[in-house]
Design a protein around this motif. Structure first.
Motif, short mmCIF file in Angstrom:
data_model
loop_
_atom_site.label_atom_id
_atom_site.label_comp_id
_atom_site.label_asym_id
_atom_site.label_seq_id
_atom_site.Cartn_x
_atom_site.Cartn_y
_atom_site.Cartn_z
N LYS A 113 0.90 -1.09 -0.06
CA LYS A 113 0.02 -0.25 0.05
C LYS A 113 1.00 1.30 -0.05
O LYS A 113 1.61 1.43 0.94
CB LYS A 113 -0.95 0.11 1.41
CG LYS A 113 -2.33 -0.37 0.70
CD LYS A 113 -3.39 -0.49 2.06
CE LYS A 113 -3.63 0.70 2.73
NZ LYS A 113 -4.43 0.72 4.14
N LYS A 114 0.43 1.93 -0.86
CA LYS A 114 1.19 3.49 -1.04
C LYS A 114 0.98 4.07 0.39
O LYS A 114 -0.29 4.39 0.72
CB LYS A 114 0.92 3.98 -2.18
CG LYS A 114 1.65 5.34 -2.42
CD LYS A 114 1.34 6.16 -3.70
CE LYS A 114 2.36 7.41 -3.58
NZ LYS A 114 1.74 8.65 -3.68
N VAL A 115 2.10 4.79 0.87
CA VAL A 115 1.90 5.35 2.26
C VAL A 115 2.15 6.85 2.25
O VAL A 115 3.35 7.21 1.40
CB VAL A 115 2.37 4.71 3.43
CG1 VAL A 115 1.79 3.53 3.66
CG2 VAL A 115 3.88 4.47 3.19
N ASN A 116 1.75 7.92 2.85
CA ASN A 116 2.32 9.27 3.20
C ASN A 116 2.80 9.51 4.25
O ASN A 116 1.75 9.66 5.36
CB ASN A 116 1.08 10.05 2.52
CG ASN A 116 1.70 11.49 2.69
OD1 ASN A 116 2.84 11.64 2.60
ND2 ASN A 116 0.78 12.42 2.33
N ILE A 117 3.99 9.36 4.56
CA ILE A 117 4.45 9.60 5.97
C ILE A 117 4.97 10.97 6.18
O ILE A 117 5.91 11.47 5.49
CB ILE A 117 5.44 8.64 6.24
CG1 ILE A 117 5.26 7.15 6.28
CG2 ILE A 117 6.19 8.84 7.53
CD1 ILE A 117 6.16 6.01 6.12
N LYS A 118 4.34 11.69 7.12
CA LYS A 118 4.79 13.04 7.43
C LYS A 118 5.38 13.36 8.76
O LYS A 118 5.98 14.41 8.78
CB LYS A 118 3.34 14.01 7.37
CG LYS A 118 2.82 14.08 6.00
CD LYS A 118 1.63 15.15 6.03
CE LYS A 118 1.15 15.48 4.82
NZ LYS A 118 -0.41 15.65 4.87
N SER A 119 5.48 12.30 9.53
CA SER A 119 6.21 12.58 10.79
C SER A 119 6.50 11.16 11.37
O SER A 119 5.94 10.08 11.00
CB SER A 119 5.02 13.16 11.83
OG SER A 119 4.17 12.40 12.19
N PRO A 120 7.30 11.34 12.42
CA PRO A 120 7.86 9.93 13.08
C PRO A 120 6.42 9.50 13.59
O PRO A 120 6.45 8.12 13.77
CB PRO A 120 8.80 10.58 14.25
CG PRO A 120 9.31 11.73 13.60
CD PRO A 120 8.30 12.28 12.84
N VAL A 121 5.51 10.17 14.27
CA VAL A 121 4.30 9.67 14.66
C VAL A 121 3.28 8.81 13.39
O VAL A 121 3.15 7.63 13.80
CB VAL A 121 3.33 10.70 15.01
CG1 VAL A 121 1.83 10.15 15.74
CG2 VAL A 121 3.98 11.53 16.27
N ASP A 122 3.45 9.18 12.06
CA ASP A 122 2.90 8.63 11.44
C ASP A 122 3.56 7.27 10.93
O ASP A 122 3.02 6.07 10.80
CB ASP A 122 2.87 9.49 9.84
CG ASP A 122 1.79 10.50 9.85
OD1 ASP A 122 1.13 10.19 10.80
OD2 ASP A 122 2.00 11.39 9.07
N ALA A 123 4.81 7.64 11.01
CA ALA A 123 5.92 6.29 10.65
C ALA A 123 5.48 4.97 11.59
O ALA A 123 5.52 4.00 11.26
CB ALA A 123 7.33 6.67 10.80
N LEU A 124 5.58 5.52 12.66
CA LEU A 124 5.30 4.29 13.96
C LEU A 124 3.90 3.63 13.67
O LEU A 124 3.71 2.41 13.65
CB LEU A 124 5.24 5.10 15.11
CG LEU A 124 5.41 3.89 16.42
CD1 LEU A 124 6.73 3.04 16.07
CD2 LEU A 124 5.72 4.86 17.71
N LYS A 125 2.87 4.41 13.01
CA LYS A 125 1.70 3.87 12.82
C LYS A 125 1.83 2.82 11.80
O LYS A 125 1.07 1.85 11.77
CB LYS A 125 0.57 4.92 12.06
CG LYS A 125 -0.45 5.35 13.26
CD LYS A 125 -1.25 6.05 12.74
CE LYS A 125 -1.10 7.79 13.04
NZ LYS A 125 -1.70 8.81 12.30
#
Lengths: 513, 327
Positions: free
Chosen positions: A334-346
Motif C-alpha cells: 500500500k502506498k503511504v504518505n508519512i509526514k512525521s515519526p508519529v505517522d511512521a510508527l503507525k
C-alpha cells in the motif's frame, strides 16, 4: 622556510579516553612546515579528537605535545592560538548577518587590539581584502557572509585564522559541507598556504580528495594510527584498505553464511521504495536521487555507504523528516504518505538516529524513561503508568541486551556510549516496530560493545522477526550481519548484493566508486 | 548505647543523602530556615495565628499561577500570561457574579476563560510556531487590555461568597487546602502519567522526543491549556484572599512572581528538571520573605523588590551549577 621538513607540531603517544571508549590509543602525529597533512578515517576513527587535543579543547590522558621542539601544555584553545595553532571547524562558524570583514575582525585577533575603539571600516576593509586576495580569491569584504558560497565561508574562517599569524591550520572536514564544484576553490587556497610555509592538517573521509592535495596522509581507525604514507606509498587501494581494515575481524562476524535469507521470487516486499527523490531542508543534507529499494520481511537489509552518501537522509525520509519531491513509499503493497515519526510508527517504521546525543537521548531522564518513551501506551492504564510493569520490562531488556548501569533510575547520560546505544535499541524494540531502522548503531563505541550490539541486532531479526534496515559506513558490519546489502553513493543506490559469497573488495569498490 | 549511636548516624546519613540528591530538598531547607529566622526575630508577631493565616492566604493565589507556569517551564518554554490571565479571569468571575448572582457560574466562567487563554497560547506556539516568550508576551498585553475593557476600569466589590476560600480551619484557609489537593493531583499527573513523562522529556530533549514518535505538539497544547486552567483557579482564589474586590490592575506583574516561585521551587528554567511539589515551597519562600521584611519594618515596595531580586539570583545560581552555559 629553509628547512621544509622542520616539524612544527609533534603530538607524541597521545591517549584520550571518554567514558566507555578509548578515542585515541597511543597516537603519534606530526605536522611539518609547508605541508598538507591528510588525516583520513571513518566516522569515530578519532580524527576530530586528535585535532581537538592539538588545539587544546581536549586534554590528553597521556602523551605529550611539542611545538617547534618545545613541550607545551594547553589549557584551552587560546593557549594553542598563542602558539600559532588554529582550528577551523567542521560546522561553518561564521555570523551570517555580518559582512566578510566584520567576520574576519570578530573571528581573528584584530578585535583584541581595540575592543573599545571605534572600528575604522576603511582600514578593516583594506586589511581583509589584502588577506583574501593574497589567497588568490576575489571576495568583496563588505559582502554579507550569508550571501557567500559555502567554500567562501570556509575561506573567511581561514582568513580570520591568518590575522592571528597562524602557522598551523587544522581543517576539520572542511570539504563535507561543500558541493563538489567548490572543493577546488578551497584546495587552491590550501595550496597557497602550504607554499607560504604553513602547516595544514586536512581531515577527511574522502580518499580521493586526500590523494589530490596531501603531501602525507595519516590513517586512523578506531582510535589507532595505522600509518603515515607519503610519496609513492599513497595510493587509493592502500588507503582504502587501511581506512576500512584489511581483513574483517572474525569478532565482527555474528552469523554464518548458512542463515542467509534469500527472498523468494514470488515474495512481496514489506517495504518498497520506488524512484524516490528528496529536496533536503538544510544545505548540509544530501538530496536522494531516484532511490529504489526492496526490504523483505525479517531480513537484515544493510544500506552501506561512506559518510555523506545519504544514508541518514534515507532513514529520515522514511519517518517523514525529509520532504519527498517524487517517488513512492509502499508498505505491504500500500502506498503511504508519512509526514512525521508519529505517522511512521503507525505504519510500523521506527528509526534510531545516528546522533545519539542530540536526536536520541533525553539526558536527564532516567534509563527506564529513556527506554519507554516511544511505548508508554503499552504501560499505561487509565492515564497512570504501571511502574512495576515498566520496571520489569525495562530490567528484562537490560538483562537481554546486557546493559550495564548503576541503577535503572540513574540518568541515562551517566552511562557509557555503548550502554546508551543499547538503551536506544531497547527503546526501538519496545515501540514494537515491524521495520527497525538503525543508523550507524555502533559508531563511536568500543569493540566489546560493538560485538554485543551486532549480536543483539542479529537476534532481533532472527528470533523476534523484526525487519532491520541497517544504515552503516562499515562494510564489515554489513557483511557480518546483513542478508542483503545495498550500496549508496552521493544520494543514489549504486549496487545491490545478496550477501552470499560476496567479496569485501566488491562492496568497497561500489562504496568508493 | 552503641547501637543507638549507630542508628542516629544512619538516620543522619540518610538525611544528608536526601538533601544532596532530592530535587525537593533545595526549596524545603530555606523555607525551614526562614521560619526559624522569622520566629527568632519576632516570636509573638510572626508566630501569631493571625500572621500564619495571612501567610497562607498570600501563598494560595500565587501557588495557583506558579503551578500553571511550572507545566510550561518544565517543557523548556515560558509563559508570560499568568498575571494578566489571573487578573482577567478574576474580573470575569466578579462581573458574572455581580450580574447573575450565581457563584458557581462565576467560578466556571473564570476557569473556562483561563483554559481559553491557555489554548490560544498553545496554538500560537505549536501551530504558528511562535516562540513561547513572544506569543505569551503578546497575551500579557492583550489580556490586561481585555481586563480593562470588560471592567470599564471600575473596581468591582461585594463579592461575598468568594470569602469561603479564606474561611479557615484553625489557621488554614479552605482555599489553601484546595490548592494543596490540586498540587497533589498535578504531582500525580507529572510523575505517574505518560503525559507527565512527556513533559519532562520534552524539556530534556525535544528533538529526541519528536524523533521517538511522540505527539509533542499535542502535549504542548495540553500543557498550555492546563496552565490556563490553573490561572483561572488563581483568578478565583485571589478574589477570596484579597478583600473580596477586583480592579483591572489585580495581579498586575504577577507573571514575574510565578516565574520566581518556580525558580525558588527548584524548577530548572531550561526545562526537564525539578520536583512538581517544589512550587509549594517556592511560593512559601517568596511569601515568607515578604512577611519577614514587613516584620523588619521594611515595607517599601522598592526594598521588597530588590530583596526578591537578590534571592532569585541566589536560587538560580544553586540551580545552574553544573550547566555548561545558559541563555
Amino acid at each position: 622556510m629553509a628547512n621544509r621538513n622542520g616539524v612544527l607540531v609533534l603530538a607524541k603517544d597521545i591517549v584520550k579516553k571518554f567514558p566507555g571508549v578509548v578515542a585515541l590509543k597511543n597516537v603519534t602525529f606530526d605536522i611539518r612546515k609547508g605541508e598538507i597533512h591528510g588525516l583520513l578515517g571513518q566516522n569515530g576513527a578519532g580524527k576530530s579528537t586528535l585535532v581537538k587535543v592539538i588545539y587544546g579543547i581536549h586534554k590528553p590522558d597521556s602523551g605529550k605535545i611539542y611545538v617547534k621542539g618545545k613541550e607545551v601544555r594547553f589549557n584551552g584553545p587560546s593557549d594553542a592560538r598563542r602558539h600559532g595553532i588554529v582550528l577551523v571547524n567542521q560546522e561553518i562558524t561564521v555570523v551570517p548577518n555580518l559582512t566578510v570583514m566584520e567576520n574576519v575582525f570578530l573571528l581573528g585577533k584584530m578585535w583584541k587590539e581595540k575592543v573599545f575603539r571605534k572600528i575604522d571600516y576603511e582600514e578593516l576593509r583594506e586589511k581583509t581584502y589584502k588577506i583574501i586576495s593574497a589567497l588568490g580569491i576575489d571576495i568583496e569584504p563588505s559582502t554579507k557572509v550569508k550571501d557567500l558560497r559555502a567554500a567562501e565561508k570556509m575561506i573567511v574562517q581561514i582568513s580570520a585564522a591568518l590575522t592571528m599569524d597562524a602557522e598551523i591550520i587544522l581543517l576539520d572536514e572542511p570539504t563535507s559541507p561543500l558541493p563538489p564544484e567548490e572543493v577546488e576553490k578551497l584546495f587552491s587556497v590550501m595550496r597557497q598556504l602550504r607554499d607560504k610555509g604553513l602547516g595544514i592538517v586536512f581531515i577527511t573521509h574522502r580518499v580521493k580528495e586526500a590523494l589530490e592535495i596531501c603531501d602525507r596522509i595519516t590513517v586512523l581507525r578506531n582510535g589507532v594510527k595505522l600509518g603515515t604514507l607519503e610519496g609513492d606509498d599513497m595510493n587509493e587501494n592502500k588507503l582504502v584498505q587501511l581506512m576500512l581494515g584489511v581483513n574483517p575481524n572474525e569478532f565482527y562476524k555474528v552469523r554464518s553464511e548458512a542463515t542467509i535469507r534469500r527472498p523468494l521470487l514470488t515474495e512481496k516486499p514489506l517495504l518498497e521504495i520506488k524512484n524516490l527523490s528528496t529536496t533536503p531542508l538544510s544545505s548540509t543534507d544530501i538530496p536522494l536521487k531516484n532511490i529504489n529499494l526492496r526490504v523483505y520481511p525479517t531480513e537484515i537489509h544493510a544500506v552501506v555507504g561512506l559518510v555523506g552518501a545519504g544514508k541518514s537522509e534515507l532513514g529520515k525520509t522514511l519517518i517523514g523528516l525529509q520532504p519527498v519531491t517524487s517517488g513512492e513509499i509502499i508498505i505491504k503493497g500500500k502506498k503511504v504518505n508519512i509526514k512525521s515519526p508519529v505517522d511512521a510508527l503507525k505504519y510500523g517504521i521506527y528509526y534510531l538516529p545516528e546522533d545519539r546525543k542530540t536526536e536520541g537521548l533525553i539526558p536527564n531522564l532516567h534509563v527506564i524513561g529513556n527506554k519507554t518513551i516511544s511505548s508508554l501506551k503499552y504501560f499505561t492504564k487509565l492515564l497512570l503508568i504501571n511502574s512495576k510493569k515498566e520496571y520489569d520490562v525495562a530490567m528484562q531488556l537490560a538483562k537481554k541486551l546486557n546493559i550495564v548501569m548503576p541503577s535503572p533510575y540513574e540518568k541515562v547520560i551517566k552511562l557509557s556510549g555503548g550502554n546508551q546505544q543499547k538503551v536506544l535499541i531497547a527503546r526501538g524494540l519496545l515501540a514494537k516496530p515491524e521495520i527497525l531502522i538503525l543508523d550507524e548503531p555502533t559508531v563511536g563505541i568500543d569493540i566489546g560493545a560493538k560485538v554485543e550490539i551486532r549480536k543483539a541486532i542479529y537476534e532481533l531479526a532472527h528470533k523476534e522477526k523484526i525487519t532491520i534496515l541497517l544504515l552503516t559506513s562499515d562494510p564489515d558490519e554489513a557483511l557480518g550481519l546483513a542478508d542483503t546489502i545495498s550500496v549508496m553513493r552521493n544520494g543514489e543506490i549504486v549496487a545491490n548484493f545478496i550477501n552470499e559469497n560476496l567479496s569485501r573488495e566488491e562492496v568497497i569498490k561500489a562504496m568508493t566508486g | 548505647m552503641n547501637t543507638k549511636n549507630n542508628k542516629n548516624v544512619t538516620f543522619l546519613d540518610k538525611l544528608i543523602t536526601w538533601i544532596k540528591t532530592s530535587d525537593l530538598a533545595k526549596p524545603i531547607i530555606p523555607v525551614i530556615g526562614l521560619y526559624i529566622i522569622a520566629s527568632l526575630l519576632a516570636p509573638q508577631y510572626f508566630l501569631s495565628p493571625y500572621n500564619q493565616k495571612i501567610i497562607l492566604m498570600q501563598v494560595t493565589p500565587l501557588l495557583a499561577i506558579a503551578t500553571g507556569e511550572m507545566l510550561i517551564i518544565l517543557m523548556g518554554s515560558i509563559d508570560l500570561t499568568p498575571g494578566s490571565s489571573q487578573g482577567v479571569t478574576a474580573m470575569l468571575a466578579a462581573l458574572v457574579y455581580i450580574t447573575t448572582g450565581n457563584f458557581g457560574l462565576a467560578i466556571l466562567s473564570a476557569i473556562l476563560l483561563g483554559m481559553l487563554i491557555g489554548s490560544i497560547n498553545g496554538i500560537l506556539v505549536t501551530k504558528l510556531k511562535i516562540f513561547s516568550f513572544v506569543a505569551t508576551l503578546a497575551g500579557l498585553v492583550i489580556w490586561r487590555a481585555v481586563d480593562l475593557w470588560i471592567s470599564g476600569g471600575r473596581l468591582i466589590y461585594g463579592l461575598k461568597p468568594f470569602g469561603i476560600f479564606s474561611e479557615a480551619i484553625g489557621v488554614v484557609p479552605i482555599g489553601f487546602i484546595i490548592m494543596v489537593l490540586i498540587n497533589i493531583a498535578v504531582y500525580l499527573l507529572l510523575k505517574h502519567t505518560a503525559y507527565g513523562r512527556y513533559v519532562y522529556a520534552i524539556g530534556g530533549n525535544e528533538e529526541a522526543v519528536r524523533m521517538a514518535g511522540v505527539r509533542v505538539d499535542l502535549i504542548k497544547f495540553i500543557s498550555f491549556m492546563l496552565a490556563g486552567l490553573m490561572y483561572g483557579i488563581g483568578g478565583v482564589m485571589i478574589i477570596g484572599m484579597s478583600g473580596l474586590a477586583v480592579d483591572p490592575w489585580t495581579a498586575y506583574g504577577y507573571e514575574l512572581n510565578a516565574i520566581a516561585t518556580c525558580v525558588l521551587g527548584g524548577i530548572l528554567l531550561i526545562g526537564g528538571a525539578g520536583h512538581p511539589l517544589g512550587v509549594i515551597f517556592g511560593a512559601f519562600l517568596l511569601t515568607l520573605l515578604m512577611n519577614l521584611l514587613v516584620l523588619l519594618g521594611l515595607t517599601q515596595a522598592s526594598i521588597q523588590q530588590i530583596v526578591t531580586g537578590f534571592v532569585l539570583i541566589a536560587a538560580a545560581t544553586t540551580l545552574a551549577r553544573g550547566l555548561k552555559y545558559v541563555k
